[in-house]
Design a protein around this motif. Structure first.
Motif, mmCIF file in Angstrom:
data_model
loop_
_atom_site.group_PDB
_atom_site.id
_atom_site.type_symbol
_atom_site.label_atom_id
_atom_site.label_comp_id
_atom_site.label_asym_id
_atom_site.label_seq_id
_atom_site.Cartn_x
_atom_site.Cartn_y
_atom_site.Cartn_z
ATOM 1 N N ILE A 64 0.838 -1.202 0.000
ATOM 2 C CA ILE A 64 0.000 0.000 0.000
ATOM 3 C C ILE A 64 0.870 1.248 0.000
ATOM 4 O O ILE A 64 0.580 2.234 -0.710
ATOM 5 N N LEU A 65 1.942 1.260 0.782
ATOM 6 C CA LEU A 65 2.850 2.407 0.762
ATOM 7 C C LEU A 65 3.504 2.568 -0.614
ATOM 8 O O LEU A 65 3.630 3.689 -1.124
ATOM 9 N N LYS A 66 3.914 1.482 -1.217
ATOM 10 C CA LYS A 66 4.523 1.546 -2.549
ATOM 11 C C LYS A 66 3.525 2.044 -3.592
ATOM 12 O O LYS A 66 3.922 2.637 -4.606
ATOM 13 N N ALA A 67 2.236 1.809 -3.351
ATOM 14 C CA ALA A 67 1.201 2.248 -4.294
ATOM 15 C C ALA A 67 0.778 3.695 -4.066
ATOM 16 O O ALA A 67 -0.146 4.176 -4.733
ATOM 17 N N GLY A 68 1.422 4.388 -3.133
ATOM 18 C CA GLY A 68 1.102 5.786 -2.890
ATOM 19 C C GLY A 68 0.236 6.039 -1.685
ATOM 20 O O GLY A 68 -0.140 7.185 -1.426
ATOM 21 N N GLY A 69 -0.083 5.004 -0.945
ATOM 22 C CA GLY A 69 -0.860 5.192 0.267
ATOM 23 C C GLY A 69 -0.039 5.813 1.376
ATOM 24 O O GLY A 69 1.194 5.844 1.330
ATOM 25 N N ASN A 70 -0.733 6.304 2.395
ATOM 26 C CA ASN A 70 -0.032 6.898 3.536
ATOM 27 C C ASN A 70 -0.023 5.915 4.711
ATOM 28 O O ASN A 70 -0.442 4.760 4.581
ATOM 29 N N ALA A 71 0.472 6.381 5.851
ATOM 30 C CA ALA A 71 0.643 5.501 7.001
ATOM 31 C C ALA A 71 -0.683 4.892 7.445
ATOM 32 O O ALA A 71 -0.747 3.706 7.795
ATOM 33 N N LEU A 72 -1.761 5.688 7.435
ATOM 34 C CA LEU A 72 -3.047 5.145 7.863
ATOM 35 C C LEU A 72 -3.556 4.111 6.879
ATOM 36 O O LEU A 72 -4.054 3.043 7.276
ATOM 37 N N ASP A 73 -3.449 4.383 5.587
ATOM 38 C CA ASP A 73 -3.861 3.407 4.592
ATOM 39 C C ASP A 73 -3.138 2.076 4.814
ATOM 40 O O ASP A 73 -3.745 1.000 4.779
ATOM 41 N N ALA A 74 -1.817 2.152 5.026
ATOM 42 C CA ALA A 74 -1.024 0.937 5.205
ATOM 43 C C ALA A 74 -1.424 0.197 6.473
ATOM 44 O O ALA A 74 -1.477 -1.044 6.493
ATOM 45 N N ALA A 75 -1.703 0.934 7.535
ATOM 46 C CA ALA A 75 -2.101 0.290 8.792
ATOM 47 C C ALA A 75 -3.432 -0.446 8.630
ATOM 48 O O ALA A 75 -3.616 -1.543 9.169
ATOM 49 N N ILE A 76 -4.372 0.146 7.894
ATOM 50 C CA ILE A 76 -5.669 -0.514 7.683
ATOM 51 C C ILE A 76 -5.487 -1.795 6.892
ATOM 52 O O ILE A 76 -6.029 -2.856 7.252
ATOM 53 N N ALA A 77 -4.723 -1.753 5.815
ATOM 54 C CA ALA A 77 -4.489 -2.959 5.020
ATOM 55 C C ALA A 77 -3.793 -4.030 5.850
ATOM 56 O O ALA A 77 -4.104 -5.230 5.741
ATOM 57 N N THR A 78 -2.854 -3.617 6.679
ATOM 58 C CA THR A 78 -2.142 -4.557 7.546
ATOM 59 C C THR A 78 -3.093 -5.200 8.540
ATOM 60 O O THR A 78 -3.071 -6.423 8.753
ATOM 61 N N GLN A 79 -3.938 -4.393 9.163
ATOM 62 C CA GLN A 79 -4.903 -4.909 10.128
ATOM 63 C C GLN A 79 -5.859 -5.922 9.497
ATOM 64 O O GLN A 79 -6.181 -6.957 10.085
ATOM 65 N N LEU A 80 -6.324 -5.650 8.297
ATOM 66 C CA LEU A 80 -7.270 -6.550 7.646
ATOM 67 C C LEU A 80 -6.632 -7.899 7.333
ATOM 68 O O LEU A 80 -7.297 -8.941 7.434
#
Length: 604
Positions: A64-80
């Motif tokens: 998600i970070l590599k795709a341009g997401g930010n820290a919150l985006d990455a945390a949500i994907a990680t949590q899921l």
């Protein structure tokens, strides 16, 4: 000795009863089961990093970070993804606390579960007037609170997210459909989850035809979770999770549990709202000797978390550290451990007396900061003498006496932690939980009829099982309708007080021991100059206003005997944490993952 055994049974779990006899204890420590030690190197990155308890979850956040997401985006994907690969610790049927830094503003998002509207304070009292044991209360619907993690993550994403909500679900949906390999820790914990075998949905998913847990390496697919996540991605959590067929299925399974039904309703789910709370930030070590640096601004979660308040009470009662004085061969000496453990007694006495959901219980003197008042903590620290004080009593910050009874010790269970720092220096510390291993050991397939699903929390056992003391005084953290149980989750962000630069993101699972795990990491990095990986590797120690607990085999025998000579009742046990941390170091970032768990750090 009898009182010592009784305290351990309450504070650290029934498995420890065996550990108080001779020969030395064999049972793994509760609330977190031990699953071995795998040395971790620490990870240096230049621009960003993701730290979490499972490599597949870390990979999702990294992408998600590599795709341009930010820290919150990455945390949500990680949590899921953690909901799929680490269901023993967290998932969409549980709750979470999230600390978020966007480069200018700091926010604290409360996704803690709430008690159903139909409960009363006698939820865990049996007809004979005695409280249920933890074992009786955990398995089944009685302890299921209204899940909060999805509503909280969605609310935070509306404010801070960058990539579309649905995009963040893609890694977890794909992995649910394609399957993942069962890890060693999941396999180990399934062996002790007897309640799952009695749940039709869980038994079909987690066990083979002979009722044995799937072995490590087994490819496990979860089409039910994939379908539920697909709906939430498309429709949002309010419509696809808190209402409709998923909500009906959760309620049916909670209320219809054969042995221990609960009171969760569709109205409870529809009414759930996350809270944005004011973070607590505390300057620490600003009074250190000249040349020791400017200290840190440590920011953490306010009540209903007890984490930040208790961590900072402990730290403030300790003098500035000196590695040459405090350590021997890289490990704490008995004299330092004595003061740390005594400070912990005092802090945990205050925790038991005062801290609960602030929507139901007033802070002492009307301000939670009263518990961190320097004059008050100086007075508390003066109680630490050359020998152990035994059981500590709560203090009276700003002379504000409480009408509540202190909460008796009882077991608190585990969680998972995610730390993320993105390329712009924005950060997340997210601690997430279903409470006990596999929560209430009830699984919902969301009404899909497909194999798999998600486990439901048993978070209501974080309330006091006894609502009142023998004099009838109420316990602050007793069960009440709509109330959020007190937590020890301690997602923490650390800043430089001079210029506001972010310095660190950290947190851990471990029930009430989270407080000690986070405190250890802060102390070792600030006072002893260790990097986060070296700090995480240090032996775990703790006191909860009872015996002193030491991680078995990691401290020299002379240190253990030194503590006993100072009057400590000591027990050595497996005492596993699950720390994840990322710190600013060397012009970039350096991440550490706990060798006691399966986690890693990844970044560029």
């Amino acid at each position: 000795m009898r009182l010592f055994v009784k305290w351990l049974a309450l504070a650290l779990g029934p498995a420890l009863l065996l550990a108080c006899a001779s020969p030395p204890p064999l049972a793994p420590a509760q609330p977190e089961a031990a699953s071995g030690w795998t040395a971790k190197p620490g990870w240096a990155t230049r621009h960003f990093a993701v730290a979490a308890a499972n490599p597949q979850a870390v990979e999702a956040g990294y992408r998600i970070l590599k795709a341009g997401g930010n820290a919150l985006d990455a945390a949500i994907a990680t949590q899921l993804v953690l909901a799929l690969v680490e269901p023993q610790s967290s998932g969409i049927g549980g709750g979470a606390f999230l600390m978020h830094w966007d480069g200018r503003n700091l926010s604290a998002w409360d996704g803690r579960e709430t008690a159903p509207a139909a409960v009363d304070e006698r939820l865990f009292i049996k007809p004979d007037g005695r409280p249920m044991s933890m074992g009786e209360a955990v398995v089944g619907g009685r302890a299921v609170g209204t899940p909060g993690v999805l509503a909280m993550l969605e609310a935070a994403h509306r404010r801070h997210g960058r990539l579309p909500w649905a995009r963040l679900f893609e890694p977890a949906i794909a992995l649910s459909e394609q399957g993942f390999e069962v890890g060693a820790r999941m396999h180990l914990l399934l062996g002790g989850a007897s309640g799952l075998r009695r749940d039709a949905v869980a038994a079909r998913y987690f066990f083979d035809a002979d009722g044995k847990p799937w072995p490590q390496g087994q490819r496990l697919r979860n089409p039910a979770l994939a379908e539920v996540l697909r709906r939430i991605a498309a429709e949002g959590s309010e419509q696809a999770f808190y209402r409709g067929s998923v909500a009906r299925d959760m309620v049916r399974r909670v209320r219809g549990h054969a042995g221990n039904p609960g009171l969760l309703s569709e109205a409870d789910l529809a009414a759930y709202r996350p809270r944005e709370r004011q973070p607590l930030c505390t300057d620490w070590r600003r009074d250190a000797p000249a040349g020791a640096g400017p200290g840190w601004r440590v920011c953490g979660f306010p009540p209903p978390s007890s984490g930040h308040l208790t961590v900072m009470q402990i730290l403030a009662m300790l003098p500035p550290g000196d590695a040459a004085r405090d350590l021997q061969d890289g490990k704490p000496r008995a004299a330092w451990l004595h003061r740390y453990l005594e400070a912990s007694r005092l802090a945990f006495a205050d925790r038991a007396q005062y801290i609960a959901d602030p929507d139901f219980v007033d802070a002492p003197a009307g301000d939670w900061a009263s518990l961190l008042d320097p004059d008050y903590l100086h007075q508390r620290a003066a109680l630490i003498g050359p020998r152990s004080m035994g059981e500590a009593q709560a203090g009276t910050p700003r002379q504000a006496r409480s009408a509540h009874a202190p909460q008796a010790a009882q077991v608190e269970h585990g969680t998972s932690h995610i730390s993320v720092i993105d390329g712009e220096g924005h950060a997340v510390a997210l601690t997430t939980t279903v409470e006990a291993a596999f929560g209430a050991q009830i699984m919902s397939d969301g009404g899909t009829g497909l194999v798999g699903g998600f486990v439901l929390n048993n978070q209501l056992t974080d309330f006091s099982m006894l609502p009142r003391d023998a004099q009838g005084r109420p316990v602050a953290n007793r069960v009440e309708p709509g109330k959020r149980p007190r937590s020890s989750m301690s997602p923490t962000l650390v800043f430089d007080p001079r210029d506001g630069r972010l310095l660190m993101s950290l947190g851990s699972p471990g029930g009430q021991a989270i407080i000690h795990f986070v405190a250890k990491t802060l102390l070792a990095t600030q006072d002893w100059g260790m990097d986060v990986q070296s700090a995480i590797n240090l032996p775990n120690v703790g006191n909860f206003n009872g015996p002193s607990v030491l991680e078995r085999g990691l401290l020299p025998p002379a240190t253990v005997q030194g503590l006993r000579a100072l009057g400590h009742q000591v027990i050595e046990l497996d005492f596993p944490s699950g720390l994840q941390a990322i710190e600013r170091r060397g012009g970039g970032w350096f991440g550490g993952a706990d060798p006691r768990r399966e986690g890693i750090v990844k970044g560029d």
